[in-house]
Motif scaffolding. Sequence first.
Motif, PDB file in Angstrom:
ATOM      1  N   TYR A 254     -52.489   3.814  11.558  1.00  0.00           N
ATOM      2  CA  TYR A 254     -52.122   5.224  11.427  1.00  0.00           C
ATOM      3  C   TYR A 254     -52.335   5.674   9.991  1.00  0.00           C
ATOM      4  O   TYR A 254     -51.755   5.114   9.067  1.00  0.00           O
ATOM      5  CB  TYR A 254     -50.672   5.447  11.865  1.00  0.00           C
ATOM      6  CG  TYR A 254     -50.532   5.350  13.362  1.00  0.00           C
ATOM      7  CD1 TYR A 254     -50.536   6.498  14.147  1.00  0.00           C
ATOM      8  CD2 TYR A 254     -50.457   4.124  13.993  1.00  0.00           C
ATOM      9  CE1 TYR A 254     -50.444   6.412  15.532  1.00  0.00           C
ATOM     10  CE2 TYR A 254     -50.364   4.026  15.376  1.00  0.00           C
ATOM     11  CZ  TYR A 254     -50.358   5.175  16.126  1.00  0.00           C
ATOM     12  OH  TYR A 254     -50.279   5.097  17.497  1.00  0.00           O
TER      13      TYR A 254
ATOM     14  N   SER B 220     -53.829   8.349  14.572  1.00  0.00           N
ATOM     15  CA  SER B 220     -54.310   6.986  14.818  1.00  0.00           C
ATOM     16  C   SER B 220     -55.810   6.869  14.598  1.00  0.00           C
ATOM     17  O   SER B 220     -56.575   7.800  14.833  1.00  0.00           O
ATOM     18  CB  SER B 220     -53.958   6.544  16.231  1.00  0.00           C
ATOM     19  OG  SER B 220     -54.638   7.342  17.176  1.00  0.00           O
TER      20      SER B 220
ATOM     21  N   ASN C  86     -43.930   6.903   8.655  1.00  0.00           N
ATOM     22  CA  ASN C  86     -44.529   6.931   9.988  1.00  0.00           C
ATOM     23  C   ASN C  86     -45.799   6.090  10.067  1.00  0.00           C
ATOM     24  O   ASN C  86     -46.079   5.487  11.103  1.00  0.00           O
ATOM     25  CB  ASN C  86     -44.800   8.362  10.434  1.00  0.00           C
ATOM     26  CG  ASN C  86     -43.555   9.030  10.954  1.00  0.00           C
ATOM     27  OD1 ASN C  86     -42.708   8.386  11.559  1.00  0.00           O
ATOM     28  ND2 ASN C  86     -43.435  10.312  10.708  1.00  0.00           N
ATOM     29  N   GLN C  87     -46.574   6.040   9.002  1.00  0.00           N
ATOM     30  CA  GLN C  87     -47.749   5.170   9.005  1.00  0.00           C
ATOM     31  C   GLN C  87     -47.318   3.724   9.263  1.00  0.00           C
ATOM     32  O   GLN C  87     -47.930   3.021  10.072  1.00  0.00           O
ATOM     33  CB  GLN C  87     -48.493   5.251   7.663  1.00  0.00           C
ATOM     34  CG  GLN C  87     -49.311   6.502   7.479  1.00  0.00           C
ATOM     35  CD  GLN C  87     -50.066   6.438   6.172  1.00  0.00           C
ATOM     36  OE1 GLN C  87     -49.702   7.081   5.205  1.00  0.00           O
ATOM     37  NE2 GLN C  87     -51.125   5.633   6.142  1.00  0.00           N
TER      38      GLN C  87
ATOM     39  N   THR D  16     -44.287   2.597  10.558  1.00  0.00           N
ATOM     40  CA  THR D  16     -43.584   2.387  11.826  1.00  0.00           C
ATOM     41  C   THR D  16     -44.514   2.524  13.021  1.00  0.00           C
ATOM     42  O   THR D  16     -44.420   1.749  13.971  1.00  0.00           O
ATOM     43  CB  THR D  16     -42.382   3.333  11.961  1.00  0.00           C
ATOM     44  OG1 THR D  16     -42.800   4.689  11.828  1.00  0.00           O
ATOM     45  CG2 THR D  16     -41.316   3.034  10.922  1.00  0.00           C
ATOM     46  N   CYS D  17     -45.428   3.464  12.993  1.00  0.00           N
ATOM     47  CA  CYS D  17     -46.351   3.644  14.121  1.00  0.00           C
ATOM     48  C   CYS D  17     -47.323   2.469  14.228  1.00  0.00           C
ATOM     49  O   CYS D  17     -47.587   1.979  15.333  1.00  0.00           O
ATOM     50  CB  CYS D  17     -47.110   4.952  13.995  1.00  0.00           C
ATOM     51  SG  CYS D  17     -46.069   6.416  14.168  1.00  0.00           S
ATOM     52  N   THR D  18     -47.842   2.007  13.102  1.00  0.00           N
ATOM     53  CA  THR D  18     -48.753   0.862  13.127  1.00  0.00           C
ATOM     54  C   THR D  18     -48.026  -0.376  13.628  1.00  0.00           C
ATOM     55  O   THR D  18     -48.539  -1.112  14.484  1.00  0.00           O
ATOM     56  CB  THR D  18     -49.367   0.624  11.730  1.00  0.00           C
ATOM     57  OG1 THR D  18     -50.134   1.777  11.359  1.00  0.00           O
ATOM     58  CG2 THR D  18     -50.261  -0.605  11.719  1.00  0.00           C
TER      59      THR D  18
ATOM     60  N   THR E 254     -45.201  -0.590  15.486  1.00  0.00           N
ATOM     61  CA  THR E 254     -44.805  -0.451  16.885  1.00  0.00           C
ATOM     62  C   THR E 254     -45.998  -0.632  17.819  1.00  0.00           C
ATOM     63  O   THR E 254     -45.905  -1.313  18.839  1.00  0.00           O
ATOM     64  CB  THR E 254     -44.151   0.920  17.129  1.00  0.00           C
ATOM     65  OG1 THR E 254     -43.024   1.045  16.262  1.00  0.00           O
ATOM     66  CG2 THR E 254     -43.698   1.074  18.559  1.00  0.00           C
ATOM     67  N   THR E 255     -47.128  -0.054  17.473  1.00  0.00           N
ATOM     68  CA  THR E 255     -48.318  -0.178  18.303  1.00  0.00           C
ATOM     69  C   THR E 255     -48.802  -1.625  18.338  1.00  0.00           C
ATOM     70  O   THR E 255     -49.150  -2.145  19.401  1.00  0.00           O
ATOM     71  CB  THR E 255     -49.431   0.762  17.808  1.00  0.00           C
ATOM     72  OG1 THR E 255     -48.934   2.100  17.822  1.00  0.00           O
ATOM     73  CG2 THR E 255     -50.669   0.671  18.691  1.00  0.00           C
TER      74      THR E 255
ATOM     75  N   CYS F  11     -41.660   5.540  15.413  1.00  0.00           N
ATOM     76  CA  CYS F  11     -42.917   6.268  15.342  1.00  0.00           C
ATOM     77  C   CYS F  11     -42.750   7.725  15.751  1.00  0.00           C
ATOM     78  O   CYS F  11     -42.519   8.021  16.903  1.00  0.00           O
ATOM     79  CB  CYS F  11     -43.950   5.575  16.234  1.00  0.00           C
ATOM     80  SG  CYS F  11     -45.573   6.328  16.164  1.00  0.00           S
TER      81      CYS F  11
ATOM     82  N   THR G 111     -45.052  10.741  15.226  1.00  0.00           N
ATOM     83  CA  THR G 111     -46.239  11.455  14.747  1.00  0.00           C
ATOM     84  C   THR G 111     -46.047  12.944  14.972  1.00  0.00           C
ATOM     85  O   THR G 111     -45.396  13.356  15.913  1.00  0.00           O
ATOM     86  CB  THR G 111     -47.526  10.965  15.449  1.00  0.00           C
ATOM     87  OG1 THR G 111     -47.380  11.157  16.854  1.00  0.00           O
ATOM     88  CG2 THR G 111     -47.786   9.511  15.134  1.00  0.00           C
TER      89      THR G 111
END
Length: 167
Positions: free
Chosen positions: A49, A58, A127-128, A130-132, A134-135, A164, A166
Amino acid sequence: MKRLAKLGALAALLSVGACGVQPTEGAVPAGTAPFLPATGTESDTLVLYFVLDGRVTSVTRPASGPVPVGKALSVLLRGPDFEARANGYGTELPWANGQIGSDDQDPRRMAISVPFPVRTLSANAVNQLTCTATTAATRLNRVSYYVADFRLNGSDGSIASKGCLTN
C-alpha cells in the motif's frame, strides 16, 4: 407490436416488485462476518500500500507464493519501485534500516515492530503499514479476517491502530 413490447416490459417490472421481500428501514444486523478462504492465485502477488493523490492505494507485485508479514513490510519500507513512482505512487513512511517484526499468529490481534518512531506517523503512513500487514497475513493464512487490536511498536513507544482504513 410496440404496444405489446411495452406491456411485456410492464409485466416484467411488476413481477420483480412482487417478489415477497418486504422493505426495511435501514440496515438489518446479521452478525459478524465469517472466516472466508482466499481464492484464486492471490498468493502469486504481493500487495503493498502506497500513497497516490493523497490516498492509500494498493499496488501488486509478482511473488512466488505467500509472503510473510515481516517480508512484505520490508519490501514496503523500500518504497515504490520505478514503475510505481513513474505512475505517481509515493510513501509517507520514513526510510528505515533495521529489523521489522510482526506478531500475526492471532487473527484478531496483530503487532508490528519497526525501527523508527511511530507516534508522529501520518494517518496514511499508519495505513500503509496496517493494510500491507493485514493483506499479507490474510494471504499467508488463506483466510479473510478483521484485526480488532492492531499495535505499532517503534523506537518511541507504541500506538494502537484501527487496522486497514483506506480512504
